[in-house]
Scaffold this active site. Structure first.
Site, PDB file in Angstrom:
ATOM      1  CB  ALA A 127      -0.934  -0.008   1.207  1.00  0.00           C
ATOM      2  CB  THR A 128       4.156   2.121   1.484  1.00  0.00           C
ATOM      3  OG1 THR A 128       3.728   1.716   2.783  1.00  0.00           O
ATOM      4  CG2 THR A 128       5.011   3.360   1.597  1.00  0.00           C
ATOM      5  CD  GLN A 184      -5.269  -1.480   9.143  1.00  0.00           C
ATOM      6  OE1 GLN A 184      -5.931  -2.476   9.450  1.00  0.00           O
ATOM      7  NE2 GLN A 184      -3.995  -1.362   9.441  1.00  0.00           N
ATOM      8  CB  SER A 204      -1.888  -3.327   2.384  1.00  0.00           C
ATOM      9  OG  SER A 204      -0.884  -4.026   3.059  1.00  0.00           O
ATOM     10  CG  HIS A 206       1.196  -6.892   5.558  1.00  0.00           C
ATOM     11  ND1 HIS A 206       1.493  -6.561   6.854  1.00  0.00           N
ATOM     12  CD2 HIS A 206       1.392  -5.774   4.832  1.00  0.00           C
ATOM     13  CE1 HIS A 206       1.851  -5.294   6.910  1.00  0.00           C
ATOM     14  NE2 HIS A 206       1.802  -4.788   5.701  1.00  0.00           N
ATOM     15  CB  THR A 244       9.484 -10.005 -12.627  1.00  0.00           C
ATOM     16  OG1 THR A 244      10.512  -9.892 -13.583  1.00  0.00           O
ATOM     17  CG2 THR A 244       8.761 -11.331 -12.796  1.00  0.00           C
ATOM     18  CB  CYS A 330       3.614   4.514  10.494  1.00  0.00           C
ATOM     19  SG  CYS A 330       2.237   3.591   9.864  1.00  0.00           S
TER      20      CYS A 330
END
Lengths: 406, 127
Positions: A127-128, A184, A204, A206, A244, A330
């Site tokens: 997501a970052t 989230q 994201s 994870h 890739t 963060c």
């Protein structure tokens, strides 16, 4: 007490067999160093088994930081890690074709979770990276009236749900691009990029029981949203993100999205039930506990509580048997209290004493009960030791005190 | 394949629960048992045989997933968690964990079987 002897034995093992991470901070990690200790122990039947049993890991209540892999996701990924290892961009042989087919299937799974077209999904490393691509877009299309609104769908610290549909409506009527970081929220609350008029969305892996190191960005095609590539190279992913595509990871992300779509309602019911149990029990047993965040527009799995007159870090350290956090990962490196709490107007002292409880798909009632019990016990204990609490019990209004400097 | 009877569905239910109890990770084990119970309970009043067959097929696929995952994860260290009494599951796997030269009985790749390579067929002698 069994736990104390276990800790003593663990400590002795650490001294005896220094692991590779002996310089790491003590809490939690010390257990992992001891996990490796049996390697050096003599593997006799009776000796080894009790040794391994006595090393106990903390409960996991920090799902906002990351989530465990769902077994269904791992099952989907393993073939692509072991057997079908082709590069999805190889056009000339079966290994490439099957890998590409898997990648496109994963793309469809992600798209269907958010109501998008598969051509609008670009895989990224998380997501970052997606956020960076989206914000850079602002610089790419510089016109007098261009701007970008970027909002988090569900806040990761206090669990508040933002009014995305309303914001989307306003943005589309003013011709302003609307980006949301849905890390989230994806798979937890229903999202539809067309109903909510979202132009860009970060996903994201994870955070939804998928693998780490993968994510996606949704980029609207109608009307076209132009983004500038952060990473240039071989032109993969429609030139928007060269490199890739990691087939095993994107297969995992796709599987996680598909599982989330099927399980969304069931998970929401379970998590709401456990969240209610946790907050009710804590608030009924302890006075002066504040839940941060709007109680109405709130995602139940993220509960942020402030315990007055107790320091957050000391409570976290006391609750060493439970993996918790006092704010987002963060900002964990700094000592500042959470900027989110400051923004919602929480008092400085309450902001320092906030703990975030994360409840997820795999959390059990037992874990919640254990956490609640330990939390109540330690808050009471820490308050007993607190001079501020003593003053409050005597009826002194803390706000009226003039603290002198020495 | 004949439509699934009540007995077959119950057998499947029992098999899934039995297999799920072999997960060595506490969170996976508890989730699987809970989810299976709730899913079968939720669908117990379904009457349409086509729908029943679809659900049964999905359950069979999920049973295979559980079987594969239980075996794959057996080679991972099964450590106990705070507050849990240690439930002895996959006991021999636990002891064999760090023995030199020991490996899980089946390589993970075998669970996700793939077709043989072209030359492996040519190696067969012609009769």
């Amino acid at each position: 007490m069994l736990l104390r002897t276990a800790w003593r034995r663990a400590a002795a093992a650490v001294r005896a067999a220094p692991g590779p991470r002996s310089e790491a901070p003590a809490r939690g990690l010390r257990l992992r160093v001891v996990d490796n200790a049996p390697q050096s122990a003599v593997p006799s039947d009776t000796a080894t088994a009790p040794e391994v049993e006595s090393v106990l890991r903390p409960l996991y209540m920090d799902v906002q930081a990351t989530t465990p892999l769902d077994p269904r996701v791992l099952d989907a990924m393993l073939p692509y890690l072991v057997n079908y290892y082709g590069n999805p961009h190889s056009r000339t042989h079966a290994y490439g074709w099957e890998s590409e087919a898997a990648m496109e299937r994963a793309r469809q799974q992600v798209a269907s979770l958010i109501g998008a077209d598969p051509r609008e999904i670009i895989f990224t490393s998380g997501a970052t990276e997606s956020n960076n691509i989206a914000v850079k877009e602002l610089e790419a299309a510089i016109q007098p009236d261009t701007s970008l609104v970027s909002v988090m769908t569900v806040n990761n610290e206090i669990g508040v749900k933002q009014p995305i549909a309303e914001i989307g409506q306003i943005c589309s009527s003013r011709r302003v691009y609307f980006h949301t970081d849905a890390a989230q929220a994806v798979g937890k609350i229903p999202l539809d990029v067309n109903d909510m008029k979202i132009d860009l969305m970060s996903i994201s892996g994870h955070k939804i029981y998928g693998p780490k190191g993968v994510g996606a960005i949704y980029i609207r095609r109608r009307p076209r949203v132009r983004v500038e590539a952060l990473q240039s190279g071989g032109g993969q992913e429609r030139g928007m993100r060269s490199g890739t595509v990691p087939t095993p990871l994107v297969v995992g992300l796709g599987a996680a999205c598909e599982v989330a779509q099927q399980e969304m309602e069931y998970d929401h019911k379970w998590i709401s039930k456990l969240a209610e149990r946790l907050t009710k029990k804590i608030m009924n047993s302890l006075p002066d506990v504040v839940m941060n965040g709007d109680p109405e527009h709130h995602y139940p799995g993220c509960i942020n509580l402030s315990f007055a007159y107790v320091e957050g870090e000391s409570l976290l350290m006391a609750l060493k048997d439970v993996a918790l956090s006092s704010g987002s990962a963060c900002t964990s490196a700094s000592l500042e209290p959470s900027y989110v709490l400051r923004a919602i107007g929480t008092d400085e002292d309450l902001a320092h004493s906030s703990i975030r409880f994360g409840i997820g798909r795999f959390t059990t009632e037992e874990e919640v009960d254990y956490t609640v019990e330990k939390c109540i016990h330690h808050v009471k204990r820490l308050r007993e030791m607190s001079p501020l609490w003593e003053m409050v019990q005597d009826g002194i209004d803390l706000k009226s005190i003039k603290w002198t400097q020495h | 394949m004949a439509a699934s009877s009540r007995a077959q569905v119950l057998d499947l239910y029992r098999a899934m629960l039995r297999e799920s109890k072999h997960f060595s990770a506490y969170n996976y084990r508890t989730y699987a048992v809970r989810r299976i119970r709730d899913a079968f309970r939720e669908n117990k009043n379904v009457k349409d045989p086509v729908e029943i067959q679809t659900l049964v097929n999905k359950a069979k696929r999920d049973l295979e997933i559980i079987r594969r995952q239980v075996v794959s994860l057996k080679s991972m260290p099964a450590v106990g968690m705070v507050g849990r009494t240690h439930i002895p599951s996959s006991g021999t796997a636990l002891r064999n964990l760090y023995l030199p030269g020991s490996s899980s009985q089946v390589h993970i790749g075998q669970l996700y079987s793939t077709d043989k390579l072209i030359i492996e067929n040519q190696e067969k002698p012609r009769t």
